[in-house]
Design a protein around this motif. Structure first.
Motif, short mmCIF file in Angstrom:
data_model
loop_
_atom_site.label_atom_id
_atom_site.label_comp_id
_atom_site.label_asym_id
_atom_site.label_seq_id
_atom_site.Cartn_x
_atom_site.Cartn_y
_atom_site.Cartn_z
N HIS A 52 49.61 -22.76 -5.17
CA HIS A 52 48.35 -22.19 -5.62
C HIS A 52 48.57 -21.62 -7.02
CE1 HIS A 52 44.98 -18.97 -4.92
NE2 HIS A 52 44.71 -19.79 -5.92
N LEU A 53 47.99 -22.27 -8.01
CA LEU A 53 48.13 -21.83 -9.40
C LEU A 53 47.13 -20.71 -9.69
CD1 LEU A 53 48.49 -25.28 -11.20
CD2 LEU A 53 50.31 -23.76 -10.36
N GLN A 54 47.59 -19.71 -10.45
CA GLN A 54 46.76 -18.55 -10.79
C GLN A 54 46.23 -17.88 -9.52
OE1 GLN A 54 44.83 -21.42 -13.69
NE2 GLN A 54 44.29 -19.46 -14.65
N CYS A 55 47.16 -17.47 -8.66
CA CYS A 55 46.83 -17.08 -7.29
C CYS A 55 46.31 -15.65 -7.16
CB CYS A 55 48.06 -17.25 -6.40
SG CYS A 55 49.43 -16.13 -6.80
N HIS A 56 46.46 -14.82 -8.18
CA HIS A 56 46.02 -13.42 -8.16
C HIS A 56 46.59 -12.71 -6.93
CE1 HIS A 56 43.95 -9.92 -9.42
NE2 HIS A 56 42.90 -10.02 -8.64
N LEU A 57 45.77 -12.15 -6.05
CA LEU A 57 46.28 -11.37 -4.92
C LEU A 57 46.79 -12.23 -3.77
CD1 LEU A 57 43.56 -8.56 -4.63
CD2 LEU A 57 45.59 -8.63 -6.09
N GLY A 58 46.58 -13.53 -3.85
CA GLY A 58 47.15 -14.43 -2.85
C GLY A 58 46.36 -14.57 -1.57
N THR A 59 45.10 -14.14 -1.54
CA THR A 59 44.33 -14.27 -0.31
C THR A 59 44.06 -15.74 0.03
OG1 THR A 59 42.31 -13.91 -1.60
CG2 THR A 59 43.26 -12.00 -0.48
N ASP A 60 43.77 -16.56 -0.97
CA ASP A 60 43.59 -17.99 -0.72
C ASP A 60 44.92 -18.65 -0.37
OD1 ASP A 60 40.94 -17.57 -1.38
OD2 ASP A 60 41.11 -18.43 -3.38
N THR A 61 45.99 -18.23 -1.05
CA THR A 61 47.32 -18.78 -0.78
C THR A 61 47.71 -18.53 0.68
OG1 THR A 61 47.78 -17.73 -2.94
CG2 THR A 61 49.56 -19.00 -1.91
N LEU A 62 47.54 -17.30 1.10
CA LEU A 62 47.86 -16.92 2.48
C LEU A 62 46.99 -17.69 3.47
CD1 LEU A 62 49.54 -15.02 4.30
CD2 LEU A 62 47.69 -13.35 4.07
N SER A 63 45.72 -17.89 3.12
CA SER A 63 44.81 -18.63 4.00
C SER A 63 45.27 -20.07 4.19
CB SER A 63 43.39 -18.59 3.43
OG SER A 63 42.91 -17.27 3.38
N LEU A 64 45.73 -20.70 3.11
CA LEU A 64 46.24 -22.07 3.22
C LEU A 64 47.52 -22.10 4.05
CD1 LEU A 64 45.60 -23.17 -0.46
CD2 LEU A 64 44.40 -24.01 1.56
N ALA A 65 48.35 -21.07 3.93
CA ALA A 65 49.55 -20.99 4.78
C ALA A 65 49.16 -20.85 6.24
CB ALA A 65 50.43 -19.82 4.33
N ARG A 66 48.10 -20.11 6.52
CA ARG A 66 47.63 -19.97 7.90
C ARG A 66 47.06 -21.27 8.45
NH1 ARG A 66 45.02 -13.80 8.35
NH2 ARG A 66 47.08 -12.79 8.41
N ARG A 67 46.70 -22.18 7.57
CA ARG A 67 46.24 -23.50 8.00
C ARG A 67 47.41 -24.48 8.16
NH1 ARG A 67 41.48 -23.97 10.30
NH2 ARG A 67 41.33 -26.12 9.59
N GLY A 68 48.64 -24.00 7.94
CA GLY A 68 49.81 -24.82 8.23
C GLY A 68 50.57 -25.35 7.05
N ALA A 69 50.12 -25.06 5.82
CA ALA A 69 50.84 -25.51 4.64
C ALA A 69 51.99 -24.56 4.33
CB ALA A 69 49.91 -25.61 3.44
N THR A 70 53.05 -25.08 3.74
CA THR A 70 54.13 -24.25 3.21
C THR A 70 53.77 -23.92 1.77
OG1 THR A 70 55.76 -25.32 4.62
CG2 THR A 70 56.59 -24.13 2.71
#
Length: 277
Positions: A52-70
């Protein structure tokens, strides 16, 4: 200038109810509104290695991890990365966060290392060259990997957002220019009582055709482009209404305005003559 602005705002954003970091800690199934909005288009990401580029606080990043992505998150703001790491440690699953400029992502993270490059709302406007950004995306993706992008529509960025008379007036550039638009604002886009000392910032708009052309030139094949009539913040104060899911829409005749867009593109096998950096 932009880095100082984001470093100062990161703690206030993390404390704001608008980001709702506590919900991620309290509910292991909770996803960000931005990721949830695009789930029908995003599809299955389980088992993918994503950044996740330009992820800021990482809420979207964490959400994608919760969907099973590394997932790996990258941001140029050290304060934002610190907040993102705290959230991941408290809420899980594990996410790697890297403090680096997006333009250095290939050098820092590795060429062709990812199945998925994700970029969310309000990222591209901070970059002076969409062509250079497209080179970073192409450099990070393995052949067959995909870019998934949801962004504010460049028509929305070009509007005069200070008007309250219902007239949609184009005031700012639609296309990319060398010189940025420079702003001086002591607030931010979330609810907070903080007034900031770093108030100046520079942004650039990028027309939809410019974004698509830049990706095509780097060997990516466009597989989806959808324009939406909603946006996940109060983009035109006084003129918008809530439509659920964290989204807002122009109250009067919303069909006049493309609010956001979602784009997906796949990296082809490296064609001759295409640069990837």
């Amino acid at each position: 200038m932009n880095r100082a602005l984001w470093d100062e705002r990161a703690p206030a954003h993390a404390a704001s109810p608008d980001y709702g970091l506590a919900r991620f800690v309290d509910d292991p199934e909770h996803l960000s509104d931005v990721v949830r909005f695009d789930l029908p288009r995003l599809g299955d990401v389980s088992g993918l290695r994503g950044v996740h580029l330009q992820c800021h606080l990482g809420t979207d990043t964490l959400s994608l991890a919760r969907r099973g992505a590394t997932m790996t998150g990258l941001d140029f703001s050290a304060a934002s990365v610190e907040q993102a790491r705290r959230l991941a440690a408290a809420a899980g699953p594990a996410v790697e966060y890297v403090h680096a400029d997006v333009h250095d992502a290939v050098e820092v993270l590795g060429a062709g290392a990812f199945d998925l490059v994700y970029t969310g709302i309000g990222a591209l406007c901070w970059l002076p060259s969409v062509e250079r950004w497209a080179g970073v995306v192409a450099g990070l993706l393995r052949p067959g990997g995909r870019l998934f992008l949801r962004e504010a529509h460049p028509v929305l960025w070009a509007l005069d957002d200070a008007r309250d008379d219902g007239v949609l007036a184009l005031r700012y550039p639609y296309v990319e220019r060398v010189e940025p638009d420079v702003w001086d604002e002591d607030g931010t886009y979330v609810a907070t009582d903080v007034r900031f000392t770093h108030t100046r910032s520079s942004t650039w708009n990028h027309g939809l055709g410019e974004v698509v052309t830049a990706l095509l030139a780097r060997g990516l094949r466009l597989t989806m482009l959808q324009e939406h009539d909603s946006v996940p913040w109060d983009a035109l104060p006084g003129l918008m209404e809530d439509v659920g899911g964290g989204e807002k829409r122009l109250r009067e005749a919303p069909w006049r305005l493309p609010h956001t867009y979602t784009l997906q593109a796949v990296k082809e096998a490296d064609p001759a003559g295409v640069r990837a950096g």
